[in-house]
Design an enzyme around this catalytic site. Structure first.
Site, mmCIF file in Angstrom:
data_model
loop_
_atom_site.group_PDB
_atom_site.id
_atom_site.type_symbol
_atom_site.label_atom_id
_atom_site.label_comp_id
_atom_site.label_asym_id
_atom_site.label_seq_id
_atom_site.Cartn_x
_atom_site.Cartn_y
_atom_site.Cartn_z
ATOM 1 N N ASP A 328 0.828 -1.189 0.000
ATOM 2 C CA ASP A 328 0.000 0.000 0.000
ATOM 3 C C ASP A 328 0.871 1.251 0.000
ATOM 4 O OD1 ASP A 328 -2.692 1.318 0.508
ATOM 5 O OD2 ASP A 328 -1.627 1.951 2.312
ATOM 6 N N GLU A 366 1.527 -0.381 -5.083
ATOM 7 C CA GLU A 366 0.661 0.742 -5.393
ATOM 8 C C GLU A 366 1.620 1.922 -5.529
ATOM 9 O OE1 GLU A 366 -3.488 2.555 -3.692
ATOM 10 O OE2 GLU A 366 -1.865 2.285 -2.251
#
Length: 675
Positions: A328, A366
């Protein structure tokens, strides 16, 4: 070493080790289950005898520990102005705790205020000796370019009473095991689990992106109440997935913690060394740098922070047999000490790449954070896979009918070589782009074709949270209430169009759980705190939308049966681009495209695709071979089961009328494609 708590068999003792570089005093508290207020033993660390570099350590024999079961620390030091870190009255959780115990009187608010939090703080659990887990796994080769990723939330996948899961297992690791036959039928090869790191159960964090600890699995996802039950249940889940030939990727959050900013709770990292674990800003009003959007950012310029992440990754790989990680806000890894982005060689990427175990795993980024965007060759992890938000946005805009999107669609279908160039200098692979139409963050696939605006009022932020640039289209009516039949029919076709293009694109496809039966979040594109029917899958929709499920299953099988669609390299000379005629119409008003993917190099059939995003029918002239050579496999305009044919229907004419907003897929046997 190692950090955390380790049982030393030969000494019949526990070794305790924590990193607290700027601490002046450190105390260890050992607690009995019968008294969580008063420790059964308090050990005062002597910096002369119990400190090496940044590490405070001690070894305590078992016969001196009474009936201790839990442990915590107290740390004092000279706090950096504004950070509100060191507080000797706070009981602190070991950052390396493998299990976290929340006392009955656990209180988040107490951790946010000055003063003691005895009996109210999360504690580490001392390890116990258990028999080695029998993995007994015999894994097939790990999917790479042929992977199909399915993103799901552990609780939300089975928590709804209509999930069909045995009620005590609903919303748990064990509940996922019961759904493995369903996932096998669908045909996915990889499950990507939304965050399962232990988090604060008193925080409104349904999604799980506010971790408290990087080593312990979230205990509230276990079906049992045994303190160690989540480990056994988690391992059984991973083992069951592996036995079914499905690989497990964890969505991991290493960029920040749930401690938030200077007014957030002191649970662990802040109390050990706020200035050592977190990046600082130059703003005295907001002293914690906030590239995560959640209040704080871990400082990857610190070796002990990088080591903690590396140790965590190794733990999940070695102890839990995880096959890969999705990071993330991975651009946080690239932040220099002054907050600028390192576009070259950020240290942790080299450390992961050089690790003989981690370097071989599936590593998915990401590739952005709140302040930076590094999609493609700008991301320092040159061999990593990356979530491709460019694919998401361009395909959304094309399918809804935006003008001038044909050149962008060609790039995305081809594998986004503008972002991942396969030149001699860069040598990226097509499978490094993880293509997706939607994910947990944003509209579901059905909501993408049902809402023009987000409807996030129930989140409690006056509809100000969540993305505004959704590139969605409601097909002429906002939401489901009183939606006319023709609108509902168009939505189903648009959903099929999206998924068809996803399965035909070069790169690794990913879609979110429930898309295959048109699950809705009622227009909420940010239900991070909706632990209810908004965030849970509604399995009644599977029965209501069997035709959509059949189409998804068919397209997944089609992709898996055609090696050219999921090859590791770009298509290069194997693809020919057309329009309704022999040339592609790239004008701003064009909303159509065709291509033929020649599969002789892969020993496969040829694939001819006609795409019409226009609101009127278009006549496509098939540019290769005789009509009778081609079989129609897909026409998204047709009702089920004619929209997808496993055997195919032969064509009779060289002209094919593609209905408004539809995709048509043909195949030709490789023997017929040879001149």
């Amino acid at each position: 070493m190692p950090l955390g708590v380790t049982w030393i068999v030969e000494d019949q003792a526990f070794n305790f080790a924590v990193c607290a570089e700027h601490a002046e005093t450190v105390k260890l508290f050992l607690y009995s289950p019968s008294d969580l207020a008063k420790p059964v033993l308090t050990f005062q660390f002597d910096p002369i005898r119990n400190k090496s570099g940044r590490i405070w350590h001690c070894r305590i024999p078992l016969d001196q520990m009474c009936d201790a079961r839990y442990y915590g620390y107290s740390v004092s030091g000279q706090a950096v102005a504004g950070l509100r870190g060191f507080d000797h009255e706070k009981v602190l959780l070991d950052p390396y705790a493998k299990r976290v115990f929340f006392p009955p009187e656990f209180d988040r608010q107490r951790a946010m205020k000055p003063g003691p939090n005895y009996e109210k703080a999360p504690l580490g659990v001392l390890p116990t000796q258990r028999a080695a887990f029998d993995w007994a796994e015999d894994l097939p080769p790990r999917p790479e370019s042929d992977a199909i990723i399915y993103e799901l939330h552990v609780k939300g996948f089975t928590k709804n009473p209509n999930s069909g899961v045995h009620p005590p297992r609903a919303g748990t690791y064990a509940g996922l095991i019961e759904k493995i036959p369903y996932l096998k039928e669908l045909g996915i090869t990889v499950v990507e689990l939304m965050p399962i790191f232990q988090r604060d159960p008193h925080e409104a964090d349904y999604w799980g992106y506010m971790p408290l600890n990087f080593f312990a699995p979230h205990a509230q996802y276990a079906s049992g109440v045994d303190e160690d039950g989540q480990h056994l249940e988690f391992k059984n889940m991973v083992k069951a997935f592996h036995q079914a030939g499905i690989f497990v990727v964890l969505d991991v959050v290493y960029n920040h913690t749930c401690e938030g900013d200077h007014v957030g709770p002191i649970y662990s990292f802040k109390g050990f060394d706020a200035s050592g674990y977190y990046m600082q800003s130059s703003d005295p009003i907001s002293p914690y740098a906030n590239y995560s959007g959640t209040g704080n950012t871990l400082n990857f310029n610190q070796p002990h922070v990088r080591k903690m992440v590396m140790d965590s990754l190794r733990y999940w790989k070695n102890e839990m047999h995880i096959d890969g990680f999705r990071f993330d806000l991975a651009s946080v890894f690239s932040r220099n000490a002054d907050g600028s982005l390192n576009w070259g060689d950020a240290p942790i990427f080299s450390e992961i790449a050089a690790d003989p175990e981690l370097g071989r795993l599936a590593l998915i980024a990401e590739p952005w954070d709140v302040g930076g965007y590094q999609l493609g060759q700008g991301f320092p992890g040159t061999t990593w896979l990356q979530w491709n938000a460019g694919y998401r946005d361009d395909v959304r805009r094309f399918v809804r009918g935006d003008a001038g999107m044909v050149p962008d669609l060609m790039r995305r279908i081809y594998g986004s070589d503008d972002l991942f160039p396969d030149s001699r200098e860069h040598a990226y692979h097509a499978f490094q782009t993880v293509n997706y139409i939607d994910c947990h963050d944003g509209f579901t696939l059905y909501d993408l074709v049902s809402y023009n605006q987000k409807h996030n009022w129930k989140n409690g932020h006056d509809n100000q949270d969540g993305m505004n640039a959704n590139y969605s289209w409601n097909c002429g009516h906002e939401g489901d209430e009183s939606a006319p039949p023709e609108v509902l029919a168009l939505r189903r076709k648009q959903a099929k169009n999206f998924f068809c293009l996803l399965m035909l694109s070069n790169g690794i496809p990913m879609f979110r759980a429930g898309d295959e039966f048109l699950n809705t979040q009622f227009g909420n594109n940010n239900p991070y705190n909706q632990d209810n029917e908004i965030g849970w899958l509604d399995w009644s929709q599977l029965k209501a939308n069997q035709d959509i499920f059949r189409f998804f299953k068919g397209m997944i099988a089609f992709r898996k049966s055609h090696a050219s669609l999921c090859r590791s390299r770009f298509w290069r000379e194997d693809i020919s681009w057309y329009g309704v005629g022999p040339t592609v119409d790239m004008s701003p008003d064009s909303r159509s495209l065709a291509f033929c993917l020649h599969d002789a190099s892969q020993g496969d059939d040829d694939i001819y695709v006609m795409i019409n995003a226009y609101w009127q029918p278009l006549q496509f002239q098939i540019q290769e071979g005789a009509p009778q050579d081609w079989l129609r496999i897909v026409d998204t305009d047709l009702p089920s089961p004619c929209d997808f044919s496993e055997c195919g229907l032969p064509l009779k004419h060289p002209m094919y009328q593609a209905a408004p907003r539809s995709v048509v897929v043909l195949t030709r046997s490789r023997t017929k494609g040879v001149p």
